[in-house]
Design a protein around this motif. Structure first.
Motif, PDB file in Angstrom:
ATOM      1  N   TRP A   1       0.830  -1.190   0.000  1.00 44.98           N
ATOM      2  CA  TRP A   1       0.000   0.000   0.000  1.00 44.98           C
ATOM      3  C   TRP A   1       0.871   1.249   0.000  1.00 44.98           C
ATOM      4  O   TRP A   1       0.864   2.052   0.920  1.00 44.98           O
ATOM      5  N   SER A   2       1.593   1.402  -1.074  1.00 48.22           N
ATOM      6  CA  SER A   2       2.467   2.541  -1.348  1.00 48.22           C
ATOM      7  C   SER A   2       2.610   2.612  -2.869  1.00 48.22           C
ATOM      8  O   SER A   2       2.503   1.586  -3.556  1.00 48.22           O
ATOM      9  N   PRO A   3       2.868   3.805  -3.424  1.00 51.92           N
ATOM     10  CA  PRO A   3       3.281   5.057  -2.800  1.00 51.92           C
ATOM     11  C   PRO A   3       2.116   6.000  -2.498  1.00 51.92           C
ATOM     12  O   PRO A   3       1.005   5.822  -2.990  1.00 51.92           O
ATOM     13  N   ASN A   4       2.408   7.023  -1.705  1.00 48.78           N
ATOM     14  CA  ASN A   4       1.462   8.092  -1.397  1.00 48.78           C
ATOM     15  C   ASN A   4       1.625   9.183  -2.454  1.00 48.78           C
ATOM     16  O   ASN A   4       2.647   9.852  -2.511  1.00 48.78           O
ATOM     17  N   ILE A   5       0.616   9.338  -3.273  1.00 53.23           N
ATOM     18  CA  ILE A   5       0.663  10.251  -4.424  1.00 53.23           C
ATOM     19  C   ILE A   5       0.002  11.590  -4.117  1.00 53.23           C
ATOM     20  O   ILE A   5      -0.048  12.482  -4.961  1.00 53.23           O
ATOM     21  N   ASN A   6      -0.522  11.757  -2.914  1.00 57.01           N
ATOM     22  CA  ASN A   6      -1.171  13.028  -2.582  1.00 57.01           C
ATOM     23  C   ASN A   6      -0.206  14.206  -2.700  1.00 57.01           C
ATOM     24  O   ASN A   6       1.003  14.057  -2.490  1.00 57.01           O
ATOM     25  N   ILE A   7      -0.743  15.363  -3.015  1.00 56.13           N
ATOM     26  CA  ILE A   7       0.040  16.580  -3.138  1.00 56.13           C
ATOM     27  C   ILE A   7       0.208  17.206  -1.751  1.00 56.13           C
ATOM     28  O   ILE A   7      -0.763  17.422  -1.029  1.00 56.13           O
ATOM     29  N   PHE A   8       1.440  17.519  -1.415  1.00 54.72           N
ATOM     30  CA  PHE A   8       1.770  18.128  -0.119  1.00 54.72           C
ATOM     31  C   PHE A   8       1.486  19.623  -0.242  1.00 54.72           C
ATOM     32  O   PHE A   8       2.386  20.435  -0.382  1.00 54.72           O
ATOM     33  N   ARG A   9       0.201  19.962  -0.152  1.00 51.96           N
ATOM     34  CA  ARG A   9      -0.232  21.331  -0.465  1.00 51.96           C
ATOM     35  C   ARG A   9       0.065  22.320   0.647  1.00 51.96           C
ATOM     36  O   ARG A   9       0.103  23.528   0.416  1.00 51.96           O
ATOM     37  N   ASP A  10       0.261  21.825   1.899  1.00 52.78           N
ATOM     38  CA  ASP A  10       0.427  22.720   3.041  1.00 52.78           C
ATOM     39  C   ASP A  10       1.413  22.096   4.015  1.00 52.78           C
ATOM     40  O   ASP A  10       1.248  20.934   4.402  1.00 52.78           O
ATOM     41  N   PRO A  11       2.450  22.826   4.435  1.00 59.50           N
ATOM     42  CA  PRO A  11       3.490  22.239   5.288  1.00 59.50           C
ATOM     43  C   PRO A  11       3.001  21.840   6.672  1.00 59.50           C
ATOM     44  O   PRO A  11       3.718  21.147   7.400  1.00 59.50           O
ATOM     45  N   ARG A  12       1.793  22.247   7.028  1.00 59.97           N
ATOM     46  CA  ARG A  12       1.274  21.883   8.351  1.00 59.97           C
ATOM     47  C   ARG A  12       0.792  20.443   8.423  1.00 59.97           C
ATOM     48  O   ARG A  12       0.591  19.908   9.517  1.00 59.97           O
ATOM     49  N   TRP A  13       0.599  19.799   7.288  1.00 66.42           N
ATOM     50  CA  TRP A  13       0.061  18.432   7.275  1.00 66.42           C
ATOM     51  C   TRP A  13       1.093  17.441   7.807  1.00 66.42           C
ATOM     52  O   TRP A  13       2.207  17.344   7.288  1.00 66.42           O
ATOM     53  N   GLY A  14       0.716  16.679   8.819  1.00 66.88           N
ATOM     54  CA  GLY A  14       1.648  15.743   9.440  1.00 66.88           C
ATOM     55  C   GLY A  14       2.040  14.586   8.560  1.00 66.88           C
ATOM     56  O   GLY A  14       3.116  14.002   8.733  1.00 66.88           O
ATOM     57  N   ARG A  15       1.195  14.213   7.611  1.00 64.65           N
ATOM     58  CA  ARG A  15       1.490  13.069   6.744  1.00 64.65           C
ATOM     59  C   ARG A  15       2.149  13.493   5.433  1.00 64.65           C
ATOM     60  O   ARG A  15       2.391  12.649   4.566  1.00 64.65           O
ATOM     61  N   GLY A  16       2.462  14.781   5.291  1.00 64.18           N
ATOM     62  CA  GLY A  16       3.138  15.211   4.072  1.00 64.18           C
ATOM     63  C   GLY A  16       4.472  14.526   3.878  1.00 64.18           C
ATOM     64  O   GLY A  16       4.956  14.391   2.748  1.00 64.18           O
ATOM     65  N   GLN A  17       5.089  14.078   4.976  1.00 64.67           N
ATOM     66  CA  GLN A  17       6.360  13.350   4.879  1.00 64.67           C
ATOM     67  C   GLN A  17       6.253  12.100   4.023  1.00 64.67           C
ATOM     68  O   GLN A  17       7.245  11.627   3.475  1.00 64.67           O
TER      69      GLN A  17
END
Length: 884
Positions: free
Chosen positions: A144-160
């Motif tokens: 269940w990878s990769p994470n393709i979501n866009i890291f739109r905001d640096p506050r998101w904890g899962r942006g890593q």
């Protein structure tokens, strides 16, 4: 068929002897069509589904698919994580976190890394496959990878977990990762990759089960969907995970538009869709999206829209039981043909993994358990860690001219394995922290380590053994330890012993819990803070006071602590409890005492020739739905992007000593290190660099390689430059739509050498809509050492409505020896030259298009060197509408 019928009758009569029946059925099930490798995948899947009862079908639609003994079908657990290495399955090679690997801007290297990861998945599978061919949790081959979501905001904890803020970079790196995981065999997948979380998912964590996102048609087509589209149409990913949130009022896992119209019809997706874990329950839960009134209606909505597999979330009691599926079919809410279609897709996947074929016949038969965590794989992890390092600032301190005599290593991430591994991680067999890497690279230096501060509070070292006794009379040193089977301290202990401390390393793959009791006698008077370094939940009681309760839900606990005032020399009853699930199980009781104020770190800096301050974050404070009681953090997300205040204060105190300071940032999201940018001579962004990360940091300092990582996200100065976190509009976000001055721009990264660009050429000054354009440029290493350059191609459409300020449409990481020149070529196709209008329609429109080829964006600010590059312009004639 006569033999198989006798077996089925025997198994029906021996229902209590399920395991022997599986073996018995398998011994002759080869005569069944689904076991015949000569038949097509479609024929084999249709055959096995046709033999199942409705109840059996329903049970196969959850991530823990049980065995069907009478048919010789083994159990299979679909839930496996492989974000940056085999995760949650014990020892494995741990690569840099996804955001760090994206910072390499090296798609071929990413594919090589993913190939190693898939080999280790096969090795884990070979190690733990059941005699009947079944698999355990985190030991399967559906990743269940990769994470393709866009890291739109640096506050998101899962942006890593993502590849950054840009759709093009995300798509190229994501495709490479998928190809490495799935392999290139025409008949069998090495593993199956999953593009997640589809779609628009990107925080906040606190509201993810309730969020109804209403992206504009422009933003959906321009930002949120392109990378998913590319992983399907180009990467041929075989699995997609639908998200927790709703999109325009419809849960993502019940959206016919997302899963059928776009994914299957528009993009030609052939694989299966799995729900995020608990997302199917979100469709009907009262405290969630509440799209339907009942569970049966909810699962029916999901499957009819195109969901094929339910991942239940054990952590939040959000499993969706098979009884609801049966009820939906019998009530006429869910056609059985829809259930069969989902099962066809799932069994086609298992067949294409070779799970019903003789193991020796598979192209992966040579992969054994010995091919997990090999020296060659760890060398690949080091290579990727070095490639991911981004030199943010350098006033000439680096590379070090000579090895320092005395090095002070300070900060919460200097000797912290958490800072290496990020989240969704495996366990490195020999993790190399920054401290360990420096000691290995500079063996003759006198290196003093002082933590100085914790991430968000005082430093918290392990509680010393000397303060514990098993009872009030202190007849025996240590603590009484009671170990229980299961995670909830239930029943009689399976083992009782005396431990010198509340510290334990669980052995084996099991669910267990432990309770330590005794007394504690502190040596100082004042506030003491307690927590447990644990991979699962924990609680600490002093007397009758619950000092901290982070029992949690068994996944990614934070560093939640609690405070209590204690008196020196006074004995207090203490009780510490902890549990573990799976193979992650290491507990250590930590405390902060009144005297831990950072003075020792300042003194160490005063005696040193060089200070290495390793700070930032870890996945204990940024991540997925977690408790963090600290300023600047909320539920796994952040409310501030500043360096946490305790670290900032200590960094300033250390800097004031007057010794050269090098700041190593270890984090999964952008930090607004404005003070450090003005005052600290060198700053390195190391991300969560994996098991070999400490070696990579030390080698960078020494100049063993020239750093060439580039930022996959914008580093803003503060959240004041951003719209509200809950605002999903892209206006004012990411380098594509942010008009302000960043601290460090997307694509930024310094080198130990210099590069020059010349002879930028385009294949035509005017091109008709739909005609590819070739762009070439000469790149020369003009500097003193060999090094890689990341050549970046940006496209701008001046004056065009809906167009971003600029957009990345090509990149290549190019190794260049000192004095070497190479000609770099890009081809811009119709999508690269298109823009999206307000209606979400992608078009090529007539007019001028500006091109920039360089080592970053054509932007700068005071304190940053000018970016080398060259410009050109092409005129597009005519127009063309492109498919979604």
């Amino acid at each position: 068929m006569f033999v198989s019928r006798k077996i089925l009758i025997a198994c029906a009569l021996l229902a209590s002897a399920a395991q022997p029946c599986v073996a018995l059925a398998q011994s002759s099930s080869a005569i069944l069509p689904y076991r015949n490798p000569a038949l097509s995948v479609e024929q084999r899947a249709a055959d096995i589904v046709s033999r199942m009862t409705l109840e059996e079908k329903a049970r196969q639609l959850g991530h823990t698919a049980p065995a069907i003994p009478r048919l010789g079908v083994p159990e299979y657990n679909w839930w496996n994580e492989g974000l940056h290495g085999v995760a949650r399955a014990g020892i494995a090679t741990v690569f840099p976190q996804a955001i760090g690997m994206a910072a390499s801007w090296d798609a071929p290297l990413m594919q090589s890394v993913a190939d190693v990861i898939s080999t280790e998945f096969r090795a884990k599978y070979a190690e733990r496959v059941h005699p009947n061919g079944g698999t355990d949790w985190y030991r399967g081959l559906t990743v269940w990878s990769p994470n393709i979501n866009i890291f739109r905001d640096p506050r998101w904890g899962r942006g890593q977990e993502t590849y950054g803020e840009d759709p093009y970079l995300t798509s190229r790196v994501g495709i490479a990762f998928i190809r490495g995981l799935q392999g290139d065999n025409p008949k069998y997948f090495k593993t199956i990759a999953t593009s997640k979380h589809y779609a628009v998912h990107s925080g906040p964590e606190s509201n993810r089960h309730k969020e109804d996102v209403h992206p504009s048609a422009h933003d959906l087509e321009d930002t949120y969907l392109p990378a998913f589209r590319a992983t399907v149409t180009e990467g041929q990913v075989y699995s997609v995970m639908c998200a927790y949130n709703a999109v325009d009022g419809i849960p993502a896992c019940a959206s016919e538009d997302l899963m059928d119209t776009r994914l299957r019809k528009d993009w030609g997706f052939k694989g299966f869709v799995v729900s995020d874990c608990g997302a199917a329950a979100n469709i009907f839960r009262e405290d969630s999206l509440r799209y339907t009134k009942t569970a049966a209606e909810g699962v029916a909505a999901g499957f009819k829209a195109g969901m094929d597999l339910i991942c239940g979330d054990y952590r939040n009691n959000m499993s969706t039981e098979p009884e609801h599926i049966v009820a939906a079919v019998r009530a006429g809410q869910l056609p059985e043909a829809v259930v069969d279609q989902a099962l066809h897709r799932l069994f086609e996947a298992r067949i294409r993994l070779g799970l019903f074929d003789p193991p020796a016949s598979l192209p992966f038969a040579g992969i054994t358990p010995a091919q997990n965590d090999t020296p060659e794989h760890r060398a690949m992890a080091l290579k990727m860690a070095q490639a991911s390092m981004v030199l943010l600032k350098n006033d000439g301190l680096l590379p070090l001219k000579q090895a320092p005599r005395r090095i002070a290593v300070i900060g919460p991430n200097a000797d912290n394995v958490d800072a290496l591994v990020g989240n969704y991680n495996g366990t490195p067999s020999a993790p190399v922290t920054v401290l360990a890497g420096l000691r290995a690279r500079f063996p003759d230096a006198q290196i003093e380590f002082v933590e100085g501060t914790g991430l968000v509070g005082p430093a918290a070292p392990p509680v010393p053994d000397a303060v514990f006794c098993t009872d009030a009379s202190c007849s025996t040193r240590g603590l009484k330890a009671e170990i229980f089977r299961g995670p909830n301290l239930e029943g009689a202990p399976s083992e009782t012993r005396t431990n010198p401390n509340a510290a334990f390393d669980w052995q084996g793959d099991r669910e267990s819990s432990i309770r330590w009791t005794g007394t504690i006698t502190p040596t100082e008077t004042g506030e003491h803070r307690f927590r447990v370094a644990s991979d699962n939940g924990y609680r600490v009681f002093i007397g009758d006071t619950a000092v901290v309760d982070e029992w949690g839900v068994g996944d990614a606990p934070s560093i939640l602590d609690g405070a209590i005032r204690l008196e020196a020399g006074k004995s207090y009853p203490i009780r510490v409890e902890a549990f573990q699930r799976g193979v992650r199980g290491r507990q250590r009781l930590l405390w902060s005492t009144p005297s831990q104020n950072g003075n020792d770190a300042v003194e160490a800096a005063r005696k040193a020739d060089l200070v290495v301050f390793a700070g930032g974050l870890t996945a204990r404070v940024e991540g997925e739905e977690m408790k963090v009681a600290a300023a600047g953090f909320a539920g796994g997300d952040r409310t501030s992007i500043d360096l946490p205040a305790p670290q900032q204060r200590l960094l300033e105190r250390v800097h004031a000593v007057g010794k050269p300071v090098m700041l190593v940032l270890m984090n999964g999201s952008a930090l607004g290190v404005n003070w450090a940018d003005k005052n600290v001579p060198a700053i390195v962004e190391a991300w969560y660099p994996g098991g070999e990360g400490g070696h990579a940091v030390a080698r960078l300092l020494a100049g063993d390689f020239s750093p060439a990582g580039r930022l996959p996200v914008t580093f803003y100065k503060s959240v004041d430059q951003l719209p509200a976190f809950s605002d999903y509009r892209m206006a004012g976000r990411t380098y594509r739509y942010f008009a302000g001055e960043p601290l460090y721009p997307f694509g930024h990264g310094l080198s130990y050498t210099r590069f020059r660009y010349a002879n930028l050429k385009i294949s035509a000054a005017t091109v008709a809509a739909g005609t590819p354009l070739t762009v070439t440029a000469d790149v020369t290493n003009d500097g003193p050492v060999d090094g890689d350059e990341v050549v970046q191609l940006y496209v701008s459409h001046p004056g065009k409505a809906g167009a971003p300020i600029r957009a990345l449409q090509g990149f290549q990481r190019v190794p260049l020896k000192r004095g070497e020149t190479r000609t770099i070529s890009f081809i811009l196709d119709d999508r690269a030259l298109s823009i999206v209008d307000d209606q979400g329609i992608r078009r090529i429109v007539p007019g001028n298009v500006d091109l920039w080829v360089g080592g970053g964006q054509p932007v700068s600010r005071a304190g940053l060197p000018q970016v080398a590059g060259a410009r050109a312009q092409v005129r597009v004639t005519g127009s063309r509408t492109l498919p979604r």
